[in-house]
Design an enzyme around this catalytic site. Structure first.
Site, PDB file in Angstrom:
ATOM      1  N   ASP A  40      -0.433   0.748  -6.226  1.00  7.86           N
ATOM      2  CA  ASP A  40       0.668   1.623  -5.811  1.00  7.86           C
ATOM      3  C   ASP A  40       1.762   1.630  -6.877  1.00  7.86           C
ATOM      4  O   ASP A  40       1.696   0.872  -7.847  1.00  7.86           O
ATOM      5  CB  ASP A  40       1.219   1.187  -4.437  1.00  7.86           C
ATOM      6  CG  ASP A  40       1.396  -0.325  -4.328  1.00  7.86           C
ATOM      7  OD1 ASP A  40       1.441  -1.008  -5.367  1.00  7.86           O
ATOM      8  OD2 ASP A  40       1.499  -0.821  -3.193  1.00  7.86           O
ATOM      9  N   HIS A  56       1.475  -3.515   6.382  1.00  7.89           N
ATOM     10  CA  HIS A  56       1.014  -2.523   5.409  1.00  7.89           C
ATOM     11  C   HIS A  56       0.087  -3.133   4.360  1.00  7.89           C
ATOM     12  O   HIS A  56       0.169  -4.323   4.064  1.00  7.89           O
ATOM     13  CB  HIS A  56       2.177  -1.766   4.751  1.00  7.89           C
ATOM     14  CG  HIS A  56       3.016  -2.558   3.795  1.00  7.89           C
ATOM     15  ND1 HIS A  56       4.369  -2.375   3.675  1.00  7.89           N
ATOM     16  CD2 HIS A  56       2.710  -3.523   2.894  1.00  7.89           C
ATOM     17  CE1 HIS A  56       4.844  -3.178   2.737  1.00  7.89           C
ATOM     18  NE2 HIS A  56       3.864  -3.884   2.255  1.00  7.89           N
ATOM     19  N   GLU A  86       2.272   2.400   5.118  1.00 11.83           N
ATOM     20  CA  GLU A  86       3.114   1.864   6.184  1.00 11.83           C
ATOM     21  C   GLU A  86       2.482   2.164   7.552  1.00 11.83           C
ATOM     22  O   GLU A  86       1.545   2.961   7.650  1.00 11.83           O
ATOM     23  CB  GLU A  86       4.507   2.502   6.091  1.00 11.83           C
ATOM     24  CG  GLU A  86       5.261   2.184   4.794  1.00 11.83           C
ATOM     25  CD  GLU A  86       5.798   0.753   4.717  1.00 11.83           C
ATOM     26  OE1 GLU A  86       5.233  -0.153   5.362  1.00 11.83           O
ATOM     27  OE2 GLU A  86       6.789   0.540   3.995  1.00 11.83           O
ATOM     28  N   ASP A 145       5.096  -5.856   7.997  1.00  7.33           N
ATOM     29  CA  ASP A 145       4.793  -4.825   8.999  1.00  7.33           C
ATOM     30  C   ASP A 145       3.306  -4.441   9.004  1.00  7.33           C
ATOM     31  O   ASP A 145       2.923  -3.456   9.626  1.00  7.33           O
ATOM     32  CB  ASP A 145       5.663  -3.574   8.767  1.00  7.33           C
ATOM     33  CG  ASP A 145       5.419  -2.920   7.404  1.00  7.33           C
ATOM     34  OD1 ASP A 145       4.556  -3.420   6.640  1.00  7.33           O
ATOM     35  OD2 ASP A 145       6.091  -1.911   7.110  1.00  7.33           O
TER      36      ASP A 145
END
Ligand code: PGA
Length: 261
Positions: free
Chosen positions: A67, A138, A143, A136
């Site tokens: 990413d 991810h 996300e 979270d």
């Protein structure tokens, strides 16, 4: 998926570095998908040590990015291109030519995302993709509620992820980008072997949901349940909420010697 519980981050780094080294011995021009963040650093340190010690010749290995932030000025030290060059490409003694990543400063971000997916496929696909996990859940920057079939695309970071990453930007939230390019979950699942490393108690809940929870877009990492060769390496703290921890320990301790990660 296979879950391996290791005593600490260093042991996790050593285990995964050995899996990467074994891959590169088998396939010298293997394409290694690397992740950024703090968690994978022990992997890169251990792999670079193996290269320096002559235990593996990684000179033909190739590296690709998971990413990238959108909109950081070219050469920004926290762009993931700069981080991967600094933490992986240089320590392994590779040339910049052996490295590929999405262009976060492209004028046409949509085209840049599509071009990256095409480039990964043209390179023969990722052999081993190393992943971290967000608090979270991810993976990459997919996300919660990312499509489980998504391809490389632009995403907006959650506030939690921006807070988690502010430490790389002098704890100044204003400097943390809002947008990123990330390999999609479908893109990540194309890799031949997925290896997720999680360390520390802060990841325990996300790890438990990934491994033992239902497959859910709310926990993007749970998509690893769909992959035929996914390995989750966790230290004791990150394993602390796994109901099946004892089973995982027993399984790994009794693993046949011929079966690598
Ligand atoms: P971390 O990041 O390794 O710095 O905790 C993991 C991630 O956000 O994927």
């Amino acid at each position: 998926m296979e879950v391996v519980i290791v005593p600490d981050a260093k042991a996790g780094g050593e285990l995964i570095a050995e899996a990467m080294a074994a891959l590169v011995r088998r396939k010298p021009d293997a394409l290694l998908g690397v992740a950024t963040g703090s968690t994978p650093l022990p992997v890169y340190e251990a792999l670079a040590a193996k290269v320096r010690a002559g235990e593996v010749d990684a000179s033909r290995a190739r590296v690709c990015q998971l990413d990238e932030y959108v909109g950081l000025p070219a050469g920004h030290p926290e762009s993931y291109r700069a981080v991967v060059l600094r933490e992986v490409v240089e320590p392994l003694g590779l040339s910049e030519a052996s490295f590929m990543g999405p262009d976060g400063s492209a004028e046409d971000i949509v085209a840049a995302c599509e071009a990256y997916d095409r480039a990964l496929a043209a390179a023969g696909g990722v052999d081993l993709q190393l992943l971290g996990i967000g608090t979270d859940g991810h993976i990459g920057f997919n996300e919660p509620c990312s499509s489980l079939a998504s391809r490389t695309r632009i995403k907006t970071l959650t506030e939690q992820t921006r807070i988690d990453n502010a430490r790389f930007f002098d704890d100044d939230m204003d400097q943390v980008p809002h947008h990123v390019i990330t390999q999609g979950i479908g893109t990540i699942l194309d890799a031949r072997h997925l290896v997720l490393l999680a360390t520390g108690e802060g990841k325990a809940e996300a790890v438990a949901q990934t491994v033992e929870g239902p497959l859910s877009a709310l926990v993007p990492a749970s998509a690893l349940q769909l992959h035929r060769h996914a390995t989750v390496v966790v230290d004791e703290a990150a394993a602390s909420k796994l109901k099946l921890a004892d089973y995982f320990r027993h399984t790994y301790a009794n693993k046949p010697a011929w079966q690598g990660l």
